[in-house]
Design a protein around this motif. Structure first.
Motif, PDB file in Angstrom:
ATOM      1  N   ALA A 138       0.824  -1.211   0.000  1.00 49.44           N
ATOM      2  CA  ALA A 138       0.000   0.000   0.000  1.00 49.44           C
ATOM      3  C   ALA A 138       0.858   1.261   0.000  1.00 49.44           C
ATOM      4  O   ALA A 138       0.559   2.233  -0.696  1.00 49.44           O
ATOM      5  N   LEU A 139       1.951   1.247   0.772  1.00 49.27           N
ATOM      6  CA  LEU A 139       2.834   2.411   0.830  1.00 49.27           C
ATOM      7  C   LEU A 139       3.491   2.674  -0.520  1.00 49.27           C
ATOM      8  O   LEU A 139       3.592   3.824  -0.965  1.00 49.27           O
ATOM      9  N   LEU A 140       3.965   1.624  -1.183  1.00 49.72           N
ATOM     10  CA  LEU A 140       4.611   1.800  -2.479  1.00 49.72           C
ATOM     11  C   LEU A 140       3.610   2.261  -3.533  1.00 49.72           C
ATOM     12  O   LEU A 140       3.936   3.074  -4.397  1.00 49.72           O
ATOM     13  N   ALA A 141       2.392   1.751  -3.449  1.00 48.80           N
ATOM     14  CA  ALA A 141       1.359   2.155  -4.413  1.00 48.80           C
ATOM     15  C   ALA A 141       0.975   3.621  -4.249  1.00 48.80           C
ATOM     16  O   ALA A 141       0.589   4.279  -5.217  1.00 48.80           O
ATOM     17  N   SER A 142       1.106   4.143  -3.036  1.00 43.43           N
ATOM     18  CA  SER A 142       0.741   5.536  -2.768  1.00 43.43           C
ATOM     19  C   SER A 142       1.927   6.485  -2.864  1.00 43.43           C
ATOM     20  O   SER A 142       1.830   7.643  -2.466  1.00 43.43           O
ATOM     21  N   ASP A 143       3.080   5.978  -3.357  1.00 40.86           N
ATOM     22  CA  ASP A 143       4.298   6.798  -3.492  1.00 40.86           C
ATOM     23  C   ASP A 143       4.714   7.412  -2.154  1.00 40.86           C
ATOM     24  O   ASP A 143       5.080   8.595  -2.070  1.00 40.86           O
ATOM     25  N   ALA A 144       4.667   6.605  -1.101  1.00 35.92           N
ATOM     26  CA  ALA A 144       5.072   7.076   0.230  1.00 35.92           C
ATOM     27  C   ALA A 144       6.572   7.354   0.245  1.00 35.92           C
ATOM     28  O   ALA A 144       7.350   6.783  -0.525  1.00 35.92           O
ATOM     29  N   GLU A 146      10.512   7.470   1.791  1.00 35.21           N
ATOM     30  CA  GLU A 146      11.356   6.458   2.437  1.00 35.21           C
ATOM     31  C   GLU A 146      11.195   6.494   3.952  1.00 35.21           C
ATOM     32  O   GLU A 146      11.262   5.456   4.619  1.00 35.21           O
ATOM     33  N   ARG A 147      10.946   7.691   4.495  1.00 34.58           N
ATOM     34  CA  ARG A 147      10.757   7.809   5.935  1.00 34.58           C
ATOM     35  C   ARG A 147       9.536   7.002   6.389  1.00 34.58           C
ATOM     36  O   ARG A 147       9.601   6.291   7.406  1.00 34.58           O
ATOM     37  N   ASP A 148       8.446   7.112   5.644  1.00 29.69           N
ATOM     38  CA  ASP A 148       7.242   6.363   6.002  1.00 29.69           C
ATOM     39  C   ASP A 148       7.482   4.861   5.919  1.00 29.69           C
ATOM     40  O   ASP A 148       6.976   4.093   6.747  1.00 29.69           O
ATOM     41  N   ILE A 149       8.261   4.448   4.925  1.00 34.72           N
ATOM     42  CA  ILE A 149       8.540   3.018   4.779  1.00 34.72           C
ATOM     43  C   ILE A 149       9.404   2.521   5.930  1.00 34.72           C
ATOM     44  O   ILE A 149       9.177   1.433   6.474  1.00 34.72           O
ATOM     45  N   PHE A 150      10.413   3.331   6.338  1.00 31.33           N
ATOM     46  CA  PHE A 150      11.247   2.931   7.470  1.00 31.33           C
ATOM     47  C   PHE A 150      10.439   2.889   8.764  1.00 31.33           C
ATOM     48  O   PHE A 150      10.661   2.021   9.614  1.00 31.33           O
ATOM     49  N   VAL A 151       9.507   3.805   8.910  1.00 30.87           N
ATOM     50  CA  VAL A 151       8.622   3.761  10.074  1.00 30.87           C
ATOM     51  C   VAL A 151       7.828   2.457  10.069  1.00 30.87           C
ATOM     52  O   VAL A 151       7.652   1.801  11.111  1.00 30.87           O
ATOM     53  N   GLY A 152       7.365   2.050   8.890  1.00 29.86           N
ATOM     54  CA  GLY A 152       6.649   0.794   8.775  1.00 29.86           C
ATOM     55  C   GLY A 152       7.521  -0.400   9.135  1.00 29.86           C
ATOM     56  O   GLY A 152       7.045  -1.366   9.746  1.00 29.86           O
ATOM     57  N   ILE A 153       8.808  -0.331   8.770  1.00 30.52           N
ATOM     58  CA  ILE A 153       9.733  -1.421   9.108  1.00 30.52           C
ATOM     59  C   ILE A 153       9.885  -1.546  10.616  1.00 30.52           C
ATOM     60  O   ILE A 153       9.829  -2.648  11.186  1.00 30.52           O
ATOM     61  N   TRP A 154      10.066  -0.421  11.303  1.00 27.81           N
ATOM     62  CA  TRP A 154      10.249  -0.478  12.758  1.00 27.81           C
ATOM     63  C   TRP A 154       8.960  -0.875  13.469  1.00 27.81           C
ATOM     64  O   TRP A 154       8.987  -1.537  14.505  1.00 27.81           O
ATOM     65  N   ALA A 222       6.805   0.886 -14.896  1.00 33.51           N
ATOM     66  CA  ALA A 222       6.287   1.201 -13.563  1.00 33.51           C
ATOM     67  C   ALA A 222       6.012  -0.066 -12.760  1.00 33.51           C
ATOM     68  O   ALA A 222       6.296  -0.137 -11.561  1.00 33.51           O
ATOM     69  N   ARG A 223       5.478  -1.100 -13.412  1.00 32.45           N
ATOM     70  CA  ARG A 223       5.199  -2.357 -12.722  1.00 32.45           C
ATOM     71  C   ARG A 223       6.479  -3.055 -12.303  1.00 32.45           C
ATOM     72  O   ARG A 223       6.567  -3.617 -11.205  1.00 32.45           O
TER      73      ARG A 223
END
Length: 289
Positions: A138-144, A146-154, A222-223
C-alpha cells in the motif's frame, strides 16, 4: 534511452545493491565483535553465536555451486579439528553461466540466511509478517516517502514481540534462531572478491532485461519498478531485524570488554581488525590457535 538507463540502474540497485550494502553492514558488526572479544573469549562467543549461522552460511555457498554447475571439491558445514567450515569449488571459466554463478555463490548465504529466518518467523508471527507485506504494498502504491517506509519497518519489528498468538517457547525459539543467524547473513571480503568475477555477466543480463522493459513501454516499467521496490524493502526489513540482533551482540561484547578492563585491567591482546582481512569462512582457524 532515459527509460532504459533508469530501469537498468533500478534493477542493479534494488537487487544486488541492497543485498551487498546490507551484507557488508552485518560484516562490519561481525568483525567488530570478534576483534573486541579476543581469541580466548572469542572462541566461546563463536560457538554460542554460530551453531546455526555457520552451517546455513556454508549451505548457501554450496547450494549456489550446485545450481550454477560448479564442482564442489571440499565442503565442511561445521568446523572440526581438521579445519574450519568452508566450501571449495571449481568451474570452467569459459562457461558464461558458471562464471555468472560466482556472483550468486558469493551472496548465497544471504538467500539461505533470510530463508531460514522467514521459515522461522512466519509460523510464529504470521499476523505481523502478513500485515507488513500488505502495508508495504500500500505504501509503495501511494508513493510514500522512504521515511514512512522505514517507520513501517520499525513498526513491523516492534509488532513481532507484541504479537501474542504464539506460546512463549515459540518466541524464545525465534529469538535464539535470530541470535545465531545475526552475524552470519553477511558478505565477507572473500565473498566480495568472488562476486566481482561474476559481476560483468550479471550487468549484461540486467541491461538486456532493462532493454526489453524499455521496448515494451507502457505501464511495464512502472510495474517492474514496483516489483523491484517490494523485493528491496522486504530485504531491508529482514536485514533491519538481523542488524538489531547484531547490534545487541556487539553491545554485549562492548560491555564484556569494559568490565574486563575495569576488573582485570588493560588486555595485552591488541584489538586488530586486520586479522580478518583474509577471512574465507574459516572462523575456527582464527580461534583454535
Amino acid at each position: 534511452m532515459s527509460v532504459f538507463i533508469l530501469c537498468f540502474l533500478q534493477i542493479v540497485l534494488y537487487t544486488l545493491g541492497v543485498v551487498v550494502v546490507c551484507g557488508l553492514a552485518v560484516e562490519v558488526c561481525y568483525r567488530l565483535c570478534f576483534a573486541l572479544m579476543g581469541r580466548r573469549a572469542g572462541r566461546l562467543f563463536w560457538f554460542v553465536t554460530s551453531w546455526l549461522g555457520t552451517p546455513v552460511h556454508e549451505a548457501g555457498h554450496a547450494l549456489m555451486c550446485l545450481l550454477f554447475g560448479h564442482r564442489i571439491e571440499k565442503i565442511r558445514l561445521i568446523p572440526t579439528r581438521a579445519g574450519g567450515a568452508m566450501v571449495e569449488h571449481s568451474y570452467n571459466n569459459r562457461n558464461v553461466y558458471a562464471t555468472l554463478g560466482n556472483l550468486f555463490i558469493a551472496i548465497g548465504p544471504v538467500f539461505t540466511g533470510l530463508g531460514v529466518i522467514l521459515l522461522t518467523l512466519y509460523p510464529i508471527y504470521p499476523v505481523s509478517l502478513q500485515g507488513y507485506f500488505s502495508s508495504l504494498e500500500a505504501l509503495l502504491a501511494s508513493d510514500a516517502s522512504e521515511r514512512d517506509i522505514f517507520v513501517g519497518i520499525w513498526q513491523f519489528i516492534g509488532g513481532l514481540w507484541s504479537e501474542g498468538t504464539r506460546a512463549l517457547w515459540a518466541r524464545i525459539l525465534a529469538a535464539v534462531v535470530l541470535f545465531s543467524m545475526a552475524l552470519h547473513v553477511r558478505l565477507s571480503t572473500a565473498d566480495v572478491r568472488g562476486m566481482l568475477r561474476g559481476l560483468p555477466n550479471y550487468l549484461v543480463i540486467c541491461a538486456l532485461v532493462a532493454g526489453v522493459v524499455a521496448l515494451i513501454g507502457g505501464e511495464t516499467p512502472a510495474r517492474v519498478t514496483m516489483a523491484l521496490q517490494q523485493f528491496a524493502w522486504v530485504v531491508v526489513a529482514l536485514f533491519s531485524l538481523i542488524l538489531v540482533f547484531a547490534v545487541i551482540q556487539l553491545t554485549i561484547v562492548l560491555i564484556y570488554r569494559t568490565l574486563a578492563y575495569l576488573i582485570v585491567g588493560p588486555s595485552r591482546e591488541r584489538v586488530d581488525l586486520s586479522r580478518y582481512k583474509d577471512y574465507r569462512d574459516r572462523d575456527w582457524d582464527e580461534f583454535k590457535k
